[in-house]
Design a protein around this motif. Structure first.
Motif, PDB file in Angstrom:
ATOM      1  N   LYS A  68      89.847  43.658  14.138  1.00  0.00           N
ATOM      2  CA  LYS A  68      89.758  43.533  15.594  1.00  0.00           C
ATOM      3  C   LYS A  68      88.717  44.471  16.213  1.00  0.00           C
ATOM      4  N   GLN A  69      88.652  45.714  15.716  1.00  0.00           N
ATOM      5  CA  GLN A  69      87.737  46.677  16.353  1.00  0.00           C
ATOM      6  C   GLN A  69      86.562  47.123  15.476  1.00  0.00           C
ATOM      7  N   PHE A  70      86.537  46.670  14.229  1.00  0.00           N
ATOM      8  CA  PHE A  70      85.419  47.042  13.345  1.00  0.00           C
ATOM      9  C   PHE A  70      85.291  45.990  12.242  1.00  0.00           C
ATOM     10  N   SER A  71      84.172  46.044  11.531  1.00  0.00           N
ATOM     11  CA  SER A  71      83.995  45.121  10.409  1.00  0.00           C
ATOM     12  C   SER A  71      83.629  45.898   9.149  1.00  0.00           C
ATOM     13  N   ILE A  72      83.912  45.280   8.014  1.00  0.00           N
ATOM     14  CA  ILE A  72      83.673  45.919   6.721  1.00  0.00           C
ATOM     15  C   ILE A  72      82.706  45.063   5.911  1.00  0.00           C
ATOM     16  N   GLN A  73      81.561  45.635   5.570  1.00  0.00           N
ATOM     17  CA  GLN A  73      80.660  44.999   4.600  1.00  0.00           C
ATOM     18  C   GLN A  73      81.173  45.408   3.225  1.00  0.00           C
ATOM     19  N   GLN A  74      81.284  44.455   2.298  1.00  0.00           N
ATOM     20  CA  GLN A  74      81.822  44.811   0.982  1.00  0.00           C
ATOM     21  C   GLN A  74      81.066  44.129  -0.160  1.00  0.00           C
ATOM     22  N   ASP A  75      79.803  43.790   0.124  1.00  0.00           N
ATOM     23  CA  ASP A  75      79.015  43.091  -0.898  1.00  0.00           C
ATOM     24  C   ASP A  75      78.583  43.991  -2.052  1.00  0.00           C
ATOM     25  N   LYS A  76      78.510  45.310  -1.814  1.00  0.00           N
ATOM     26  CA  LYS A  76      77.988  46.206  -2.864  1.00  0.00           C
ATOM     27  C   LYS A  76      79.073  46.783  -3.754  1.00  0.00           C
ATOM     28  N   THR A  77      80.339  46.723  -3.292  1.00  0.00           N
ATOM     29  CA  THR A  77      81.359  47.455  -4.009  1.00  0.00           C
ATOM     30  C   THR A  77      82.322  46.560  -4.775  1.00  0.00           C
ATOM     31  N   ALA A  78      82.794  47.069  -5.901  1.00  0.00           N
ATOM     32  CA  ALA A  78      83.717  46.318  -6.762  1.00  0.00           C
ATOM     33  C   ALA A  78      85.086  46.155  -6.111  1.00  0.00           C
ATOM     34  N   LYS A 120      87.238  45.319  -3.099  1.00  0.00           N
ATOM     35  CA  LYS A 120      87.195  44.667  -1.792  1.00  0.00           C
ATOM     36  C   LYS A 120      88.392  45.122  -0.937  1.00  0.00           C
ATOM     37  N   VAL A 121      88.328  44.779   0.343  1.00  0.00           N
ATOM     38  CA  VAL A 121      89.450  45.081   1.235  1.00  0.00           C
ATOM     39  C   VAL A 121      90.688  44.359   0.704  1.00  0.00           C
ATOM     40  N   GLY A 122      91.776  45.098   0.528  1.00  0.00           N
ATOM     41  CA  GLY A 122      93.000  44.500   0.007  1.00  0.00           C
ATOM     42  C   GLY A 122      94.205  44.950   0.805  1.00  0.00           C
ATOM     43  N   THR A 123      95.334  44.326   0.514  1.00  0.00           N
ATOM     44  CA  THR A 123      96.562  44.637   1.257  1.00  0.00           C
ATOM     45  C   THR A 123      96.948  46.102   1.118  1.00  0.00           C
ATOM     46  N   ASP A 124      96.778  46.689  -0.072  1.00  0.00           N
ATOM     47  CA  ASP A 124      97.197  48.082  -0.281  1.00  0.00           C
ATOM     48  C   ASP A 124      96.516  49.032   0.699  1.00  0.00           C
ATOM     49  N   GLY A 125      95.205  48.908   0.808  1.00  0.00           N
ATOM     50  CA  GLY A 125      94.447  49.792   1.701  1.00  0.00           C
ATOM     51  C   GLY A 125      94.856  49.606   3.152  1.00  0.00           C
ATOM     52  N   VAL A 126      95.021  48.341   3.549  1.00  0.00           N
ATOM     53  CA  VAL A 126      95.410  48.051   4.934  1.00  0.00           C
ATOM     54  C   VAL A 126      96.814  48.595   5.213  1.00  0.00           C
ATOM     55  N   LEU A 127      97.724  48.422   4.253  1.00  0.00           N
ATOM     56  CA  LEU A 127      99.081  48.972   4.420  1.00  0.00           C
ATOM     57  C   LEU A 127      99.025  50.484   4.646  1.00  0.00           C
ATOM     58  N   LEU A 128      98.278  51.177   3.785  1.00  0.00           N
ATOM     59  CA  LEU A 128      98.218  52.642   3.897  1.00  0.00           C
ATOM     60  C   LEU A 128      97.566  53.071   5.214  1.00  0.00           C
ATOM     61  N   GLY A 129      96.492  52.377   5.581  1.00  0.00           N
ATOM     62  CA  GLY A 129      95.786  52.714   6.829  1.00  0.00           C
ATOM     63  C   GLY A 129      96.659  52.518   8.062  1.00  0.00           C
ATOM     64  N   GLY A 168      88.900  58.809  -2.279  1.00  0.00           N
ATOM     65  CA  GLY A 168      88.599  57.539  -2.941  1.00  0.00           C
ATOM     66  C   GLY A 168      88.429  56.449  -1.896  1.00  0.00           C
ATOM     67  N   ALA A 169      87.386  56.579  -1.090  1.00  0.00           N
ATOM     68  CA  ALA A 169      87.257  55.778   0.138  1.00  0.00           C
ATOM     69  C   ALA A 169      86.992  54.295  -0.070  1.00  0.00           C
ATOM     70  N   GLY A 170      86.353  53.917  -1.184  1.00  0.00           N
ATOM     71  CA  GLY A 170      85.987  52.507  -1.354  1.00  0.00           C
ATOM     72  C   GLY A 170      85.067  52.064  -0.219  1.00  0.00           C
ATOM     73  N   THR A 171      85.441  51.000   0.476  1.00  0.00           N
ATOM     74  CA  THR A 171      84.617  50.495   1.590  1.00  0.00           C
ATOM     75  C   THR A 171      84.734  51.366   2.835  1.00  0.00           C
ATOM     76  N   GLY A 172      85.727  52.278   2.836  1.00  0.00           N
ATOM     77  CA  GLY A 172      85.952  53.115   4.019  1.00  0.00           C
ATOM     78  C   GLY A 172      86.996  52.547   4.963  1.00  0.00           C
ATOM     79  N   ASP A 228      81.780  56.557  -6.613  1.00  0.00           N
ATOM     80  CA  ASP A 228      80.901  55.450  -6.996  1.00  0.00           C
ATOM     81  C   ASP A 228      79.762  55.302  -5.985  1.00  0.00           C
ATOM     82  N   GLU A 229      78.545  55.265  -6.483  1.00  0.00           N
ATOM     83  CA  GLU A 229      77.383  55.297  -5.584  1.00  0.00           C
ATOM     84  C   GLU A 229      77.315  54.092  -4.650  1.00  0.00           C
ATOM     85  N   ASP A 230      77.559  52.891  -5.190  1.00  0.00           N
ATOM     86  CA  ASP A 230      77.488  51.684  -4.356  1.00  0.00           C
ATOM     87  C   ASP A 230      78.561  51.699  -3.280  1.00  0.00           C
ATOM     88  N   ALA A 231      79.776  52.093  -3.666  1.00  0.00           N
ATOM     89  CA  ALA A 231      80.875  52.147  -2.697  1.00  0.00           C
ATOM     90  C   ALA A 231      80.573  53.205  -1.628  1.00  0.00           C
TER      91      ALA A 231
END
Length: 235
Positions: free
Chosen positions: A5-15, A17-26, A42-46, A67-70
């Motif tokens: 709703k308030q931001f977007s996530i680019q995830q083309d470079k990282t292994a 992807k946005v998943g339920t676990d991260g969203v639950l914790l956030g 361990g930020a992943g996409t952030g 991970d450099e790409d992430a």
């Protein structure tokens, strides 16, 4: 791209992807103690750091990604968000980061890699993101103990089968569980994940509850909608 709703996530470079676990914790991590500083290990996409920027007034939100790409992707997602001035990503491993700790944090979160089973895939990057040997739980607890402020909270999401072991590890470091939410896909399925919050307060009784995600395929429970409605477009 994953649009919230308030931001977007680019995830083309990282292994990872946005998943339920991260969203639950956030969405679940406690912020009612008004953290000034937050660390996402361990930020992943952030995505978790961004959700916490949306949910809190924290002025310093640091993220750590090996991970450099992430790392590059997280930086890009931070810069493109409405809270770029409060978000910062370090390109480092946890062991390196805690060698010279400069700050204490009022909230530390982690969605750690946790497939400790003995299989590996052919995608080394994804394996690094998924496997527990990239960040042992002992190391995570040690870091939390070192970096957590006196009244801070440490929150993680883990497979349910790791819950007991992790709580015992945390207790050894004098970090005590204050809140436990066990997550099930549906009412009849087994408990799959544990959301755990810890503090340095030994005398607080842990609050324990359960969260069911779906009533039916893509039909979400009122509790799950309530938790994620500020983020998911269709909630």
């Amino acid at each position: 791209m994953f649009q919230f709703k308030q931001f977007s996530i680019q995830q083309d470079k990282t292994a990872m992807k946005v998943g339920t676990d991260g969203v639950l914790l956030g969405a679940w991590s406690p912020v009612n103690h008004n953290p000034f500083s937050v660390l996402d290990i361990g930020a992943g996409t952030g995505v978790i750091a961004l959700m916490l920027a949306q949910r809190s007034q924290a002025q310093q939100i640091d993220a750590l990604e090996i991970d450099e790409d992430a790392y590059e992707q997280a930086v890009e997602n931070f810069e493109n968000s409405p809270w770029g001035d409060r978000l910062f990503c370090f390109h480092a491993g946890l062991d390196e980061f805690i060698e010279e700790p400069e700050d204490e944090y009022d909230l530390i979160v982690s969605n750690p890699p946790f497939y400790s089973e003995d299989y590996k895939t052919s995608n080394e990057q994804r394996d690094l993101a998924r496997f527990q040997d990239a960040m042992p739980f002992e190391e995570l607890v040690e870091a939390a103990d070192l970096l957590l402020s006196e009244n801070g909270i440490f929150a993680v999401i883990l497979p349910f089968k790791e819950e007991k072991n992790f709580i015992a590890l945390a207790k050894e470091a004098q970090l005590y569980s204050t809140k436990i939410t066990r997550v099930k896909g549906t009412q009849t399925s087994e408990i799959k994940r544990s959301l755990l919050a810890f503090s340095r307060n030994e005398n607080q009784e842990a609050e324990i509850d359960e969260l069911v995600i779906e009533i039916d395929r893509h039909v979400y429970t009122p509790e799950y909608i309530e938790l994620t409605k500020d983020f998911y477009l269709k909630m």
